[in-house]
Design an enzyme around this catalytic site. Structure first.
Site, PDB file in Angstrom:
ATOM      1  N   GLY A  46       0.833  -1.199   0.000  1.00 60.43           N
ATOM      2  CA  GLY A  46       0.000   0.000   0.000  1.00 60.43           C
ATOM      3  C   GLY A  46       0.863   1.243   0.000  1.00 60.43           C
ATOM      4  O   GLY A  46       2.036   1.210   0.408  1.00 60.43           O
ATOM      5  N   GLN A  51       2.871  10.061   1.197  1.00 59.77           N
ATOM      6  CA  GLN A  51       4.181   9.391   1.209  1.00 59.77           C
ATOM      7  C   GLN A  51       5.031   9.752  -0.010  1.00 59.77           C
ATOM      8  O   GLN A  51       6.240   9.515  -0.009  1.00 59.77           O
ATOM      9  CB  GLN A  51       4.010   7.865   1.267  1.00 59.77           C
ATOM     10  CG  GLN A  51       3.425   7.384   2.583  1.00 59.77           C
ATOM     11  CD  GLN A  51       3.333   5.880   2.610  1.00 59.77           C
ATOM     12  OE1 GLN A  51       2.365   5.298   2.148  1.00 59.77           O
ATOM     13  NE2 GLN A  51       4.363   5.226   3.130  1.00 59.77           N
ATOM     14  N   CYS A  88       5.939  -0.084   6.924  1.00 56.96           N
ATOM     15  CA  CYS A  88       5.534   1.085   6.149  1.00 56.96           C
ATOM     16  C   CYS A  88       6.731   1.517   5.309  1.00 56.96           C
ATOM     17  O   CYS A  88       7.857   1.536   5.814  1.00 56.96           O
ATOM     18  CB  CYS A  88       5.120   2.215   7.098  1.00 56.96           C
ATOM     19  SG  CYS A  88       4.625   3.727   6.265  1.00 56.96           S
ATOM     20  N   LEU A  89       6.487   1.848   4.047  1.00 52.78           N
ATOM     21  CA  LEU A  89       7.592   2.261   3.175  1.00 52.78           C
ATOM     22  C   LEU A  89       8.253   3.542   3.679  1.00 52.78           C
ATOM     23  O   LEU A  89       9.376   3.837   3.299  1.00 52.78           O
ATOM     24  CB  LEU A  89       7.100   2.438   1.735  1.00 52.78           C
ATOM     25  CG  LEU A  89       6.625   1.149   1.052  1.00 52.78           C
ATOM     26  CD1 LEU A  89       6.134   1.444  -0.361  1.00 52.78           C
ATOM     27  CD2 LEU A  89       7.714   0.088   1.029  1.00 52.78           C
ATOM     28  N   HIS A 130      -4.331   1.231   7.632  1.00 53.87           N
ATOM     29  CA  HIS A 130      -2.999   1.841   7.632  1.00 53.87           C
ATOM     30  C   HIS A 130      -2.935   3.001   6.634  1.00 53.87           C
ATOM     31  O   HIS A 130      -2.461   4.095   6.965  1.00 53.87           O
ATOM     32  CB  HIS A 130      -1.975   0.754   7.274  1.00 53.87           C
ATOM     33  CG  HIS A 130      -0.560   1.223   7.148  1.00 53.87           C
ATOM     34  ND1 HIS A 130       0.440   0.835   8.015  1.00 53.87           N
ATOM     35  CD2 HIS A 130       0.033   2.046   6.244  1.00 53.87           C
ATOM     36  CE1 HIS A 130       1.580   1.413   7.650  1.00 53.87           C
ATOM     37  NE2 HIS A 130       1.363   2.150   6.573  1.00 53.87           N
ATOM     38  N   GLU A 131      -3.452   2.772   5.425  1.00 54.72           N
ATOM     39  CA  GLU A 131      -3.356   3.806   4.384  1.00 54.72           C
ATOM     40  C   GLU A 131      -4.290   4.981   4.694  1.00 54.72           C
ATOM     41  O   GLU A 131      -3.927   6.131   4.452  1.00 54.72           O
ATOM     42  CB  GLU A 131      -3.649   3.215   3.003  1.00 54.72           C
ATOM     43  CG  GLU A 131      -2.720   2.093   2.564  1.00 54.72           C
ATOM     44  CD  GLU A 131      -1.233   2.402   2.708  1.00 54.72           C
ATOM     45  OE1 GLU A 131      -0.834   3.580   2.622  1.00 54.72           O
ATOM     46  OE2 GLU A 131      -0.462   1.452   2.931  1.00 54.72           O
ATOM     47  N   HIS A 134      -2.694   7.344   7.038  1.00 56.92           N
ATOM     48  CA  HIS A 134      -1.717   8.245   6.405  1.00 56.92           C
ATOM     49  C   HIS A 134      -2.370   9.558   5.968  1.00 56.92           C
ATOM     50  O   HIS A 134      -1.745  10.619   6.002  1.00 56.92           O
ATOM     51  CB  HIS A 134      -1.113   7.584   5.165  1.00 56.92           C
ATOM     52  CG  HIS A 134       0.114   6.751   5.427  1.00 56.92           C
ATOM     53  ND1 HIS A 134       1.267   7.264   5.964  1.00 56.92           N
ATOM     54  CD2 HIS A 134       0.367   5.434   5.193  1.00 56.92           C
ATOM     55  CE1 HIS A 134       2.184   6.300   6.050  1.00 56.92           C
ATOM     56  NE2 HIS A 134       1.657   5.171   5.601  1.00 56.92           N
TER      57      HIS A 134
HETATM   58 NI    NI Z   1       2.577   3.341   5.425  1.00 56.21          NI
END
Ligand code: NI
Length: 158
Positions: A46, A51, A88-89, A130-131, A134
């Site tokens: 995701g 991000q 998480c990236l 999670h997304e 963000h």
């Molecule tokens: Ni993330």
């Protein structure tokens, strides 16, 4: 294919509230394409627009069942509970234990600005939560139980 730079924790852009998308124009479509490319390149499941430095309510997800594009997503219903590792990236090489709902029902708009509903359990439910976090400037580290762990890059999931 265009990759965008993934912002990492400490970058203020990850802590901002994102704005709703009013119209899907060429810029938004390019953003979505680039986000998918960037997510796949990083082996993520995701990615949210902040991000890549864009404060718009857009997320992409793929838990192995094909790409999901969510514009202006809203979580409608949750139930159950799952506790497990999350990454998480924007926190490369780290993971931590987070408790999330085990079922999520959400609505969003697709690239044609058609509203749709989606239900997910397990990893998909986790990814949607999670997304969506963000988009409100929330990172999983705000919810982590215990310490963050260092993981192989090959294990990073989101
Ligand atoms: Ni993330």
């Amino acid at each position: 294919m265009a990759l965008r730079t993934v912002r990492v924790i400490g970058d203020d852009v990850l802590r901002k509230n994102c704005r709703e998308v009013k119209e899907v124009n060429e810029r938004i479509l390019t953003l979505i394409d680039d986000m998918l490319d960037t997510m796949y390149e990083a082996n993520g499941v995701g990615l949210a627009a902040p991000q890549v430095g864009v404060l718009k309510r857009v997320v992409v997800i793929d838990v192995g069942e094909g790409p999901i594009v969510m514009i202006n997503p809203v979580i409608l219903e949750t139930s159950g509970e799952q506790t497990g590792d999350e990454g998480c990236l924007s926190l490369p090489g780290k993971s931590g234990v987070v408790t999330r709902p085990d079922y999520v029902k959400a609505k969003a708009f697709d690239e044609e600005m058609q509203e749709y509903e989606i239900e997910g359990t397990g990893l998909l439910a986790r990814a949607i939560c999670h997304e969506c976090d963000h988009l409100n400037g929330v990172l999983y580290v705000d919810k982590v139980e215990g310490e963050l762990h260092t993981v192989d890059y090959s294990d990073v999931e989101e």
